[in-house]
Scaffold this motif. Structure first.
Motif, PDB file in Angstrom:
ATOM      1  N   ARG A   1       0.832  -1.209   0.000  1.00  0.00           N
ATOM      2  CA  ARG A   1       0.000   0.000   0.000  1.00  0.00           C
ATOM      3  C   ARG A   1       0.864   1.256   0.000  1.00  0.00           C
ATOM      4  N   GLU A   2       1.961   1.241   0.757  1.00  0.00           N
ATOM      5  CA  GLU A   2       2.863   2.393   0.785  1.00  0.00           C
ATOM      6  C   GLU A   2       3.536   2.610  -0.572  1.00  0.00           C
ATOM      7  N   GLN A   3       3.963   1.478  -1.222  1.00  0.00           N
ATOM      8  CA  GLN A   3       4.561   1.588  -2.557  1.00  0.00           C
ATOM      9  C   GLN A   3       3.565   2.171  -3.557  1.00  0.00           C
ATOM     10  N   LYS A   4       2.350   1.708  -3.469  1.00  0.00           N
ATOM     11  CA  LYS A   4       1.302   2.212  -4.358  1.00  0.00           C
ATOM     12  C   LYS A   4       1.056   3.701  -4.119  1.00  0.00           C
ATOM     13  N   LYS A   5       1.090   4.098  -2.850  1.00  0.00           N
ATOM     14  CA  LYS A   5       0.873   5.495  -2.503  1.00  0.00           C
ATOM     15  C   LYS A   5       2.013   6.369  -3.033  1.00  0.00           C
ATOM     16  N   LYS A   6       3.252   5.885  -2.878  1.00  0.00           N
ATOM     17  CA  LYS A   6       4.406   6.629  -3.382  1.00  0.00           C
ATOM     18  C   LYS A   6       4.364   6.765  -4.901  1.00  0.00           C
ATOM     19  N   LEU A   7       4.009   5.664  -5.590  1.00  0.00           N
ATOM     20  CA  LEU A   7       3.897   5.697  -7.047  1.00  0.00           C
ATOM     21  C   LEU A   7       2.828   6.692  -7.492  1.00  0.00           C
ATOM     22  N   LYS A   8       1.740   6.722  -6.766  1.00  0.00           N
ATOM     23  CA  LYS A   8       0.659   7.657  -7.089  1.00  0.00           C
ATOM     24  C   LYS A   8       1.120   9.100  -6.909  1.00  0.00           C
ATOM     25  N   GLU A   9       1.837   9.370  -5.810  1.00  0.00           N
ATOM     26  CA  GLU A   9       2.360  10.720  -5.573  1.00  0.00           C
ATOM     27  C   GLU A   9       3.361  11.136  -6.650  1.00  0.00           C
ATOM     28  N   LYS A  10       4.220  10.154  -7.067  1.00  0.00           N
ATOM     29  CA  LYS A  10       5.207  10.430  -8.117  1.00  0.00           C
ATOM     30  C   LYS A  10       4.512  10.797  -9.427  1.00  0.00           C
ATOM     31  N   ARG A  11       3.494  10.024  -9.785  1.00  0.00           N
ATOM     32  CA  ARG A  11       2.739  10.306 -11.020  1.00  0.00           C
ATOM     33  C   ARG A  11       2.062  11.672 -10.946  1.00  0.00           C
ATOM     34  N   LYS A  12       1.540  11.955  -9.786  1.00  0.00           N
ATOM     35  CA  LYS A  12       0.868  13.249  -9.626  1.00  0.00           C
ATOM     36  C   LYS A  12       1.868  14.398  -9.769  1.00  0.00           C
ATOM     37  N   LYS A  13       3.080  14.197  -9.207  1.00  0.00           N
ATOM     38  CA  LYS A  13       4.123  15.209  -9.317  1.00  0.00           C
ATOM     39  C   LYS A  13       4.518  15.440 -10.768  1.00  0.00           C
ATOM     40  N   ILE A  14       4.694  14.335 -11.520  1.00  0.00           N
ATOM     41  CA  ILE A  14       5.048  14.441 -12.945  1.00  0.00           C
ATOM     42  C   ILE A  14       3.941  15.151 -13.719  1.00  0.00           C
ATOM     43  N   GLN A  15       2.696  14.804 -13.403  1.00  0.00           N
ATOM     44  CA  GLN A  15       1.562  15.452 -14.078  1.00  0.00           C
ATOM     45  C   GLN A  15       1.533  16.962 -13.801  1.00  0.00           C
ATOM     46  N   ASP A  16       1.823  17.335 -12.544  1.00  0.00           N
ATOM     47  CA  ASP A  16       1.837  18.760 -12.191  1.00  0.00           C
ATOM     48  C   ASP A  16       2.951  19.496 -12.931  1.00  0.00           C
ATOM     49  N   GLU A  17       4.134  18.847 -13.039  1.00  0.00           N
ATOM     50  CA  GLU A  17       5.253  19.462 -13.770  1.00  0.00           C
ATOM     51  C   GLU A  17       4.913  19.645 -15.251  1.00  0.00           C
ATOM     52  N   ASN A  18       4.331  18.581 -15.847  1.00  0.00           N
ATOM     53  CA  ASN A  18       3.943  18.685 -17.264  1.00  0.00           C
ATOM     54  C   ASN A  18       2.898  19.776 -17.477  1.00  0.00           C
ATOM     55  N   LYS A  19       1.994  19.873 -16.528  1.00  0.00           N
ATOM     56  CA  LYS A  19       0.953  20.888 -16.647  1.00  0.00           C
ATOM     57  C   LYS A  19       1.549  22.291 -16.560  1.00  0.00           C
ATOM     58  N   SER A  20       2.506  22.466 -15.622  1.00  0.00           N
ATOM     59  CA  SER A  20       3.149  23.780 -15.486  1.00  0.00           C
ATOM     60  C   SER A  20       3.947  24.141 -16.738  1.00  0.00           C
ATOM     61  N   LYS A  21       4.627  23.127 -17.339  1.00  0.00           N
ATOM     62  CA  LYS A  21       5.367  23.367 -18.582  1.00  0.00           C
ATOM     63  C   LYS A  21       4.428  23.785 -19.715  1.00  0.00           C
ATOM     64  N   LYS A  22       3.318  23.089 -19.829  1.00  0.00           N
ATOM     65  CA  LYS A  22       2.335  23.425 -20.872  1.00  0.00           C
ATOM     66  C   LYS A  22       1.802  24.835 -20.679  1.00  0.00           C
ATOM     67  N   ASP A  23       1.516  25.174 -19.431  1.00  0.00           N
ATOM     68  CA  ASP A  23       1.017  26.533 -19.150  1.00  0.00           C
ATOM     69  C   ASP A  23       2.056  27.589 -19.517  1.00  0.00           C
TER      70      ASP A  23
END
Length: 439
Positions: free
Chosen positions: A312-334
């Motif tokens: 569950r912790e690994q899954k949570k970390k992976l989810k946070e990592k994906r969310k971080k990447i998505q936020d970075e991509n979104k900021s770059k697009k903006d």
């Protein structure tokens, strides 16, 4: 165009928003929905459970198959919804899930037995069903929920928080018309769910007096005098049937007839339904997901629990990592969008500046042309001593294109003698073809 008039629903909603109190907003609201395999019984059971949860529930909620739990959770905050009850039907049986919105916990019960409200009311001898009872929330009565274990405390708090709390100092007893009774059996681990209507009847009145108090017209055909009717040696239903344990002294006057302050009255319960027999199966930490805090049927060792926690912790970390990447991509697009926008704005400004320059140049050229034409005309006057013709020095004063030169007569082409003879309509003769080939 005339001003558009607001509809009746808009006006009504505005009035409700103004009238709505903080007590109503803070009261726990609920959604009652059903999922899983279709069936008439599960639909009727959800409607009956909505009736129990009234008035702080969506009683006419129309759900569809494509609606997900996330859809209801997203709307919950706007409508002040705090709890959600989900009836699910599978091949193994029927289940009831009680969820606290938006972060859990979630309690899963198996519905062992159930009886619909219409069947309960039809089997009772004396029925008491009236719409005014559903205008106020019911009392919640818990029995034997003080056992050991975390699941017992969670069950008790979940059932209590589903209904609004009662302030004993300010409560109006006339509004308490219903009650929900939950009885836990520690041996079988089953919960009995019952729903009753409350009726308060005055005690110590004869049947004749009771009829007069309740504004009923008495039958005096067998009595010679009204005094005979009043002095009949008949006992009331409350004295004959009621248990002394149900007698209470009222602290305030009730809206029903004969129930005055500091008078003795008897409390009666009339079952409204539905009946449910529940068994707790699972307790989850989140909203229908997360760590399983309690399970009735499955027991795991400490090692298995540690493995599940690590996953569950690994899954949570992976989810946070994906969310971080998505936020970075979104900021770059903006950022790229903003740059393109600025460039486009700069290009528009440059184009405007170039247009202004071209207009200035055109104006200056027109003024120069006019001054040149005036100088030529003046020179002609000085030399010749006459006024020039009107079209002599105007040239292209109006910025009109000069007409292309079109000759009056068409020039004929010179014949060189090498031209091919034109074919006649009927074609060449054989003799003519031979002569032409020889040439």
């Amino acid at each position: 165009m005339g001003r558009s008039k607001k509809g009746r629903c808009v006006k009504r909603n505005k009035q409700l928003e103004l009238v709505e109190k903080d007590e109503l907003v803070k009261a726990p609201h609920s959604f009652v929905i059903h999922r899983g395999l279709p069936g008439d019984h599960i639909v009727e059971l959800t409607k009956d459970f909505r009736k129990v949860m009234e008035p702080f529930t969506a009683s006419v909620l129309k759900e569809r198959k494509k609606n997900t739990i996330k859809d209801f959770v997203s709307i919950a905050s706007v409508l002040h919804v705090t709890h959600m009850s989900i009836f699910t039907r599978t091949e193994l049986g029927m289940y009831l899930k009680l969820c606290r919105i938006p972060r859990g916990p979630t309690l899963t019960f198996k519905v062992k037995n159930f009886t619909l409200a219409r069947d309960v009311v039809s089997t009772t001898k004396k029925q008491l069903v009236f719409e005014e009872a559903f205008k106020h929330s019911p009392l919640i009565i818990l029995n034997k929920f003080s056992g050991e274990g975390m699941q017992m405390k969670l069950m008790a708090s979940m059932f209590q928080n589903m209904f609004p709390t009662i302030n004993l100092a300010t409560v109006n007893l006339s509004n308490l018309r219903r009650c929900v009774c939950l009885n836990y059996d520690p041996e079988t681990k089953l919960i009995d769910f019952r729903h009753y209507a409350i009726k308060v009847v005055p005690v110590g009145l004869s049947r004749s007096v009771k009829k007069l108090v309740q504004a009923k017209i008495p039958n005096l055909s067998r009595c010679e005098d009204f005094g005979d009717f009043m002095t009949k040696p008949t006992m009331s239903e409350s004295e004959a049937e009621d248990d002394p344990a149900s007698h209470v002294t009222l602290p305030q006057k009730l809206s029903s007839r004969g129930n005055h302050e500091k008078s003795t009255s008897a409390i009666r319960l009339y079952e409204l339904g539905p009946r449910l027999t529940l068994q707790l199966i699972k307790v989850e930490d989140g909203l229908m997901e997360g760590e399983v805090l309690y399970h009735e049927l499955v027991s795991k060792t400490d090692e298995e629990k540690l493995l599940i926690q690590k996953k569950r912790e690994q899954k949570k970390k992976l989810k946070e990592k994906r969310k971080k990447i998505q936020d970075e991509n979104k900021s770059k697009k903006d950022a790229t969008k903003q740059e393109l926008k600025e460039k486009s704005l700069k290009g528009i400004e440059k184009k405007k500046e170039s247009d202004i320059l071209m207009q200035k140049i055109n104006k200056e050229s027109q003024e120069i042309n006019k001054s040149d034409d005036d100088d030529d005309a003046q020179y002609y006057r000085d030399e010749v001593g006459e006024e020039p013709d009107q079209d002599l020095f105007q040239g292209n004063a109006n910025n009109k294109r000069p007409r292309a030169y079109v000759p009056r007569y068409k020039t004929k082409k010179m014949k060189t003698g090498n031209e091919k003879p034109k074919a006649a309509k009927g074609g060449f003769d054989k003799t003519k073809r031979r002569e032409f080939k020889k040439k």
